[in-house]
Design a protein around this motif. Structure first.
Motif, PDB file in Angstrom:
ATOM      1  N   LEU A  54      31.928  58.449  45.387  1.00  0.00           N
ATOM      2  CA  LEU A  54      32.138  57.007  45.442  1.00  0.00           C
ATOM      3  C   LEU A  54      32.586  56.611  46.846  1.00  0.00           C
ATOM      4  CD1 LEU A  54      34.206  56.550  42.136  1.00  0.00           C
ATOM      5  CD2 LEU A  54      31.887  55.688  42.522  1.00  0.00           C
ATOM      6  N   PRO A  55      32.433  55.321  47.214  1.00  0.00           N
ATOM      7  CA  PRO A  55      33.027  54.857  48.466  1.00  0.00           C
ATOM      8  C   PRO A  55      34.525  55.165  48.500  1.00  0.00           C
ATOM      9  CG  PRO A  55      31.545  53.198  47.580  1.00  0.00           C
ATOM     10  CD  PRO A  55      31.669  54.265  46.521  1.00  0.00           C
ATOM     11  N   VAL A  56      35.046  55.443  49.688  1.00  0.00           N
ATOM     12  CA  VAL A  56      36.430  55.906  49.813  1.00  0.00           C
ATOM     13  C   VAL A  56      37.408  54.961  49.135  1.00  0.00           C
ATOM     14  CG1 VAL A  56      38.276  56.468  51.431  1.00  0.00           C
ATOM     15  CG2 VAL A  56      35.934  57.146  51.948  1.00  0.00           C
ATOM     16  N   TRP A  57      37.265  53.659  49.383  1.00  0.00           N
ATOM     17  CA  TRP A  57      38.276  52.721  48.874  1.00  0.00           C
ATOM     18  C   TRP A  57      38.256  52.648  47.352  1.00  0.00           C
ATOM     19  CZ3 TRP A  57      37.446  48.178  46.096  1.00  0.00           C
ATOM     20  CH2 TRP A  57      36.127  47.737  46.019  1.00  0.00           C
ATOM     21  N   ILE A  58      37.104  52.915  46.727  1.00  0.00           N
ATOM     22  CA  ILE A  58      37.042  52.947  45.264  1.00  0.00           C
ATOM     23  C   ILE A  58      37.570  54.277  44.757  1.00  0.00           C
ATOM     24  CG2 ILE A  58      35.512  52.907  43.262  1.00  0.00           C
ATOM     25  CD1 ILE A  58      33.692  51.026  44.750  1.00  0.00           C
ATOM     26  N   ALA A  59      37.150  55.375  45.388  1.00  0.00           N
ATOM     27  CA  ALA A  59      37.550  56.704  44.932  1.00  0.00           C
ATOM     28  C   ALA A  59      39.064  56.896  44.993  1.00  0.00           C
ATOM     29  CB  ALA A  59      36.861  57.772  45.776  1.00  0.00           C
ATOM     30  N   LEU A  60      39.723  56.311  45.995  1.00  0.00           N
ATOM     31  CA  LEU A  60      41.170  56.471  46.118  1.00  0.00           C
ATOM     32  C   LEU A  60      41.942  55.721  45.048  1.00  0.00           C
ATOM     33  CD1 LEU A  60      41.723  56.346  49.984  1.00  0.00           C
ATOM     34  CD2 LEU A  60      42.114  58.294  48.467  1.00  0.00           C
ATOM     35  N   GLY A  61      41.392  54.615  44.541  1.00  0.00           N
ATOM     36  CA  GLY A  61      42.107  53.853  43.513  1.00  0.00           C
ATOM     37  C   GLY A  61      43.471  53.411  44.012  1.00  0.00           C
ATOM     38  N   GLU A  62      44.508  53.599  43.185  1.00  0.00           N
ATOM     39  CA  GLU A  62      45.865  53.204  43.571  1.00  0.00           C
ATOM     40  C   GLU A  62      46.368  53.999  44.772  1.00  0.00           C
ATOM     41  OE1 GLU A  62      47.977  53.693  39.803  1.00  0.00           O
ATOM     42  OE2 GLU A  62      48.360  51.543  39.820  1.00  0.00           O
ATOM     43  N   ALA A  63      45.838  55.203  44.972  1.00  0.00           N
ATOM     44  CA  ALA A  63      46.314  56.063  46.054  1.00  0.00           C
ATOM     45  C   ALA A  63      46.019  55.485  47.430  1.00  0.00           C
ATOM     46  CB  ALA A  63      45.690  57.456  45.932  1.00  0.00           C
ATOM     47  N   PHE A 153      48.320  47.800  33.162  1.00  0.00           N
ATOM     48  CA  PHE A 153      48.859  47.398  34.466  1.00  0.00           C
ATOM     49  C   PHE A 153      48.926  48.589  35.419  1.00  0.00           C
ATOM     50  CE2 PHE A 153      52.479  46.814  37.367  1.00  0.00           C
ATOM     51  CZ  PHE A 153      52.047  45.682  38.038  1.00  0.00           C
ATOM     52  N   ALA A 154      49.348  49.728  34.898  1.00  0.00           N
ATOM     53  CA  ALA A 154      49.360  50.965  35.675  1.00  0.00           C
ATOM     54  C   ALA A 154      48.814  52.062  34.770  1.00  0.00           C
ATOM     55  CB  ALA A 154      50.768  51.314  36.139  1.00  0.00           C
ATOM     56  N   THR A 155      47.955  52.894  35.302  1.00  0.00           N
ATOM     57  CA  THR A 155      47.321  53.900  34.472  1.00  0.00           C
ATOM     58  C   THR A 155      47.152  55.191  35.250  1.00  0.00           C
ATOM     59  OG1 THR A 155      45.367  54.462  33.171  1.00  0.00           O
ATOM     60  CG2 THR A 155      45.002  53.124  35.124  1.00  0.00           C
ATOM     61  N   SER A 156      47.178  56.296  34.523  1.00  0.00           N
ATOM     62  CA  SER A 156      46.903  57.595  35.123  1.00  0.00           C
ATOM     63  C   SER A 156      45.569  58.130  34.654  1.00  0.00           C
ATOM     64  CB  SER A 156      48.018  58.587  34.742  1.00  0.00           C
ATOM     65  OG  SER A 156      48.078  58.741  33.333  1.00  0.00           O
ATOM     66  N   LEU A 157      44.775  57.279  34.005  1.00  0.00           N
ATOM     67  CA  LEU A 157      43.509  57.716  33.444  1.00  0.00           C
ATOM     68  C   LEU A 157      42.334  57.065  34.156  1.00  0.00           C
ATOM     69  CD1 LEU A 157      44.395  57.440  29.644  1.00  0.00           C
ATOM     70  CD2 LEU A 157      44.383  59.506  31.037  1.00  0.00           C
ATOM     71  N   PHE A 230      39.046  33.684  41.941  1.00  0.00           N
ATOM     72  CA  PHE A 230      39.222  34.820  41.040  1.00  0.00           C
ATOM     73  C   PHE A 230      40.519  35.526  41.412  1.00  0.00           C
ATOM     74  CE2 PHE A 230      34.929  34.032  39.959  1.00  0.00           C
ATOM     75  CZ  PHE A 230      34.642  34.718  38.786  1.00  0.00           C
ATOM     76  N   PRO A 231      41.650  35.179  40.785  1.00  0.00           N
ATOM     77  CA  PRO A 231      42.893  35.899  41.074  1.00  0.00           C
ATOM     78  C   PRO A 231      42.722  37.379  40.747  1.00  0.00           C
ATOM     79  CG  PRO A 231      43.315  33.901  39.801  1.00  0.00           C
ATOM     80  CD  PRO A 231      41.837  34.115  39.780  1.00  0.00           C
ATOM     81  N   LEU A 232      43.092  38.253  41.680  1.00  0.00           N
ATOM     82  CA  LEU A 232      42.914  39.681  41.478  1.00  0.00           C
ATOM     83  C   LEU A 232      44.122  40.271  40.757  1.00  0.00           C
ATOM     84  CD1 LEU A 232      41.302  40.645  44.896  1.00  0.00           C
ATOM     85  CD2 LEU A 232      40.203  39.955  42.758  1.00  0.00           C
ATOM     86  N   GLY A 233      43.888  41.371  40.060  1.00  0.00           N
ATOM     87  CA  GLY A 233      44.923  41.923  39.189  1.00  0.00           C
ATOM     88  C   GLY A 233      45.520  43.227  39.642  1.00  0.00           C
ATOM     89  N   GLY A 234      45.248  43.672  40.871  1.00  0.00           N
ATOM     90  CA  GLY A 234      45.789  44.942  41.336  1.00  0.00           C
ATOM     91  C   GLY A 234      44.678  45.947  41.591  1.00  0.00           C
ATOM     92  N   VAL A 235      45.034  47.063  42.211  1.00  0.00           N
ATOM     93  CA  VAL A 235      44.043  48.021  42.680  1.00  0.00           C
ATOM     94  C   VAL A 235      43.197  48.573  41.542  1.00  0.00           C
ATOM     95  CG1 VAL A 235      43.736  50.266  43.796  1.00  0.00           C
ATOM     96  CG2 VAL A 235      45.412  48.654  44.698  1.00  0.00           C
ATOM     97  N   ILE A 236      43.823  48.936  40.411  1.00  0.00           N
ATOM     98  CA  ILE A 236      43.075  49.533  39.307  1.00  0.00           C
ATOM     99  C   ILE A 236      42.121  48.512  38.705  1.00  0.00           C
ATOM    100  CG2 ILE A 236      43.253  50.534  37.005  1.00  0.00           C
ATOM    101  CD1 ILE A 236      43.993  52.450  39.196  1.00  0.00           C
ATOM    102  N   THR A 237      42.612  47.309  38.451  1.00  0.00           N
ATOM    103  CA  THR A 237      41.744  46.266  37.902  1.00  0.00           C
ATOM    104  C   THR A 237      40.622  45.925  38.877  1.00  0.00           C
ATOM    105  OG1 THR A 237      43.558  45.333  36.616  1.00  0.00           O
ATOM    106  CG2 THR A 237      41.672  43.911  37.020  1.00  0.00           C
ATOM    107  N   ASP A 238      40.953  45.825  40.165  1.00  0.00           N
ATOM    108  CA  ASP A 238      39.933  45.522  41.174  1.00  0.00           C
ATOM    109  C   ASP A 238      38.839  46.585  41.176  1.00  0.00           C
ATOM    110  OD1 ASP A 238      41.651  43.484  41.745  1.00  0.00           O
ATOM    111  OD2 ASP A 238      42.240  44.221  43.724  1.00  0.00           O
ATOM    112  N   ALA A 239      39.250  47.857  41.111  1.00  0.00           N
ATOM    113  CA  ALA A 239      38.268  48.945  41.107  1.00  0.00           C
ATOM    114  C   ALA A 239      37.383  48.866  39.875  1.00  0.00           C
ATOM    115  CB  ALA A 239      38.975  50.299  41.172  1.00  0.00           C
ATOM    116  N   ALA A 240      37.987  48.527  38.720  1.00  0.00           N
ATOM    117  CA  ALA A 240      37.202  48.404  37.490  1.00  0.00           C
ATOM    118  C   ALA A 240      36.210  47.252  37.596  1.00  0.00           C
ATOM    119  CB  ALA A 240      38.131  48.210  36.296  1.00  0.00           C
TER     120      ALA A 240
END
Length: 282
Positions: A54-63, A153-157, A230-240
């Motif tokens: 995946l593109p780096v910014w997507i693959a990293l997710g919250e990291a 809101f926060a996930t490890s999956l 479109f208010p964004l919801g955070g890194v995980i939601t944005d990636a999804a």
């Protein structure tokens, strides 16, 4: 070329390369990991990347918040490539992370980096019966991509996608697919816990005569610009959200790249503010 004639970005890149290589030589830890995640320590980590390519910014997710740089080594030509958050797109040596490849990951603090599923094509049907939602003047069947459950809101999956078929007008199946994605799961699909990060997220008046978005496909790039906020919801939601839209548009053979723009024409999910999704777009 003398050092005095280098551009400022080139000097910054060279300085960053020297600093990070020094860090690699001084301290590298072999990261503890499983196929779903890897535990990083502050400083340099040797990681075998087990996520999807995946593109780096997507693959990293919250990291992406705490990973400062990623180095890869090409044994064939004995060269190094670098991705670093401060660098502009033109100087990024790594644009995507490849499944199964080793990387040196420079982390600002200890964290767990959770991978997205290792095979992005292993996507299941949202429901066993393949429910569809018909549209007027329906002539063509397209696929839309939802999620198996709501994004916490926060996930490890990882957040695996699932597919649903929709009937749209054959006059413009690409826009029809996006409209179906924005409409979200049917009531029956929702009862089966099918979820979409795109449902009911647009706010305010449309600046496109009531339309939700504009879409153009040029030289393989689908550029979709939204006409509402479109208010964004955070890194995980944005990636999804990015994964859902990318998958829905990339099903069409004429599309090889997707650029998602907000109401102001900026890349919707570009945390750097550099509008990297427009690189190479026409």
């Amino acid at each position: 070329m003398t050092s005095a004639s280098w551009s400022l970005p080139a000097r910054l890149a060279a300085t960053a390369a020297a600093v990070v290589l020094l860090m690699l030589l001084l301290r590298t830890a072999t990261a503890e990991h499983n196929p779903q995640s890897v535990d990083l320590v502050p400083g340099s980590n040797l990681v075998t990347y087990d996520g999807a390519t995946l593109p780096v910014w997507i693959a990293l997710g919250e990291a992406i918040i705490d990973v400062d740089a990623i180095w890869s080594f090409n044994a064939a030509d004995q060269s190094w490539a670098l991705w670093a958050r401060p660098l502009p797109p033109s100087l990024q040596g790594i644009t995507e992370l490849e499944h199964g490849r080793p990387y040196f990951v420079i982390a600002a603090r200890a964290l767990t980096w959770n991978f997205f599923d290792s095979d992005p094509l292993a996507i299941t049907a949202c429901v066993a019966n393949g429910l569809t939602a018909s549209a007027q003047a329906a002539e063509t069947t397209v696929t839309v991509f939802f999620l198996h459950a709501a994004v916490p809101f926060a996930t490890s999956l990882p957040l695996p996608l699932c597919t649903a078929e929709r009937s749209v007008s054959s006059a413009d199946p690409v826009s029809g697919a996006v409209t179906a994605l924005l409409a979200g799961p049917t009531a029956q699909e929702a009862q089966a816990n099918v979820f979409s990060t795109w449902t009911d997220v647009g706010t305010g008046e449309s600046n496109c005569d009531g339309a939700d978005f504009t879409l153009a496909v040029t030289d393989g790039t689908a550029t979709i610009q939204f006409c509402r906020s479109f208010p964004l919801g955070g890194v995980i939601t944005d990636a999804a959200m990015g994964r859902q839209m990318d998958a829905t548009l990339l099903q069409f053979s004429e599309i090889t790249k997707v650029a998602i723009l907000d109401v102001f024409g900026n890349c919707m999910f570009d945390l750097s503010g550099l509008n990297r999704c427009l690189d190479g777009a026409t």
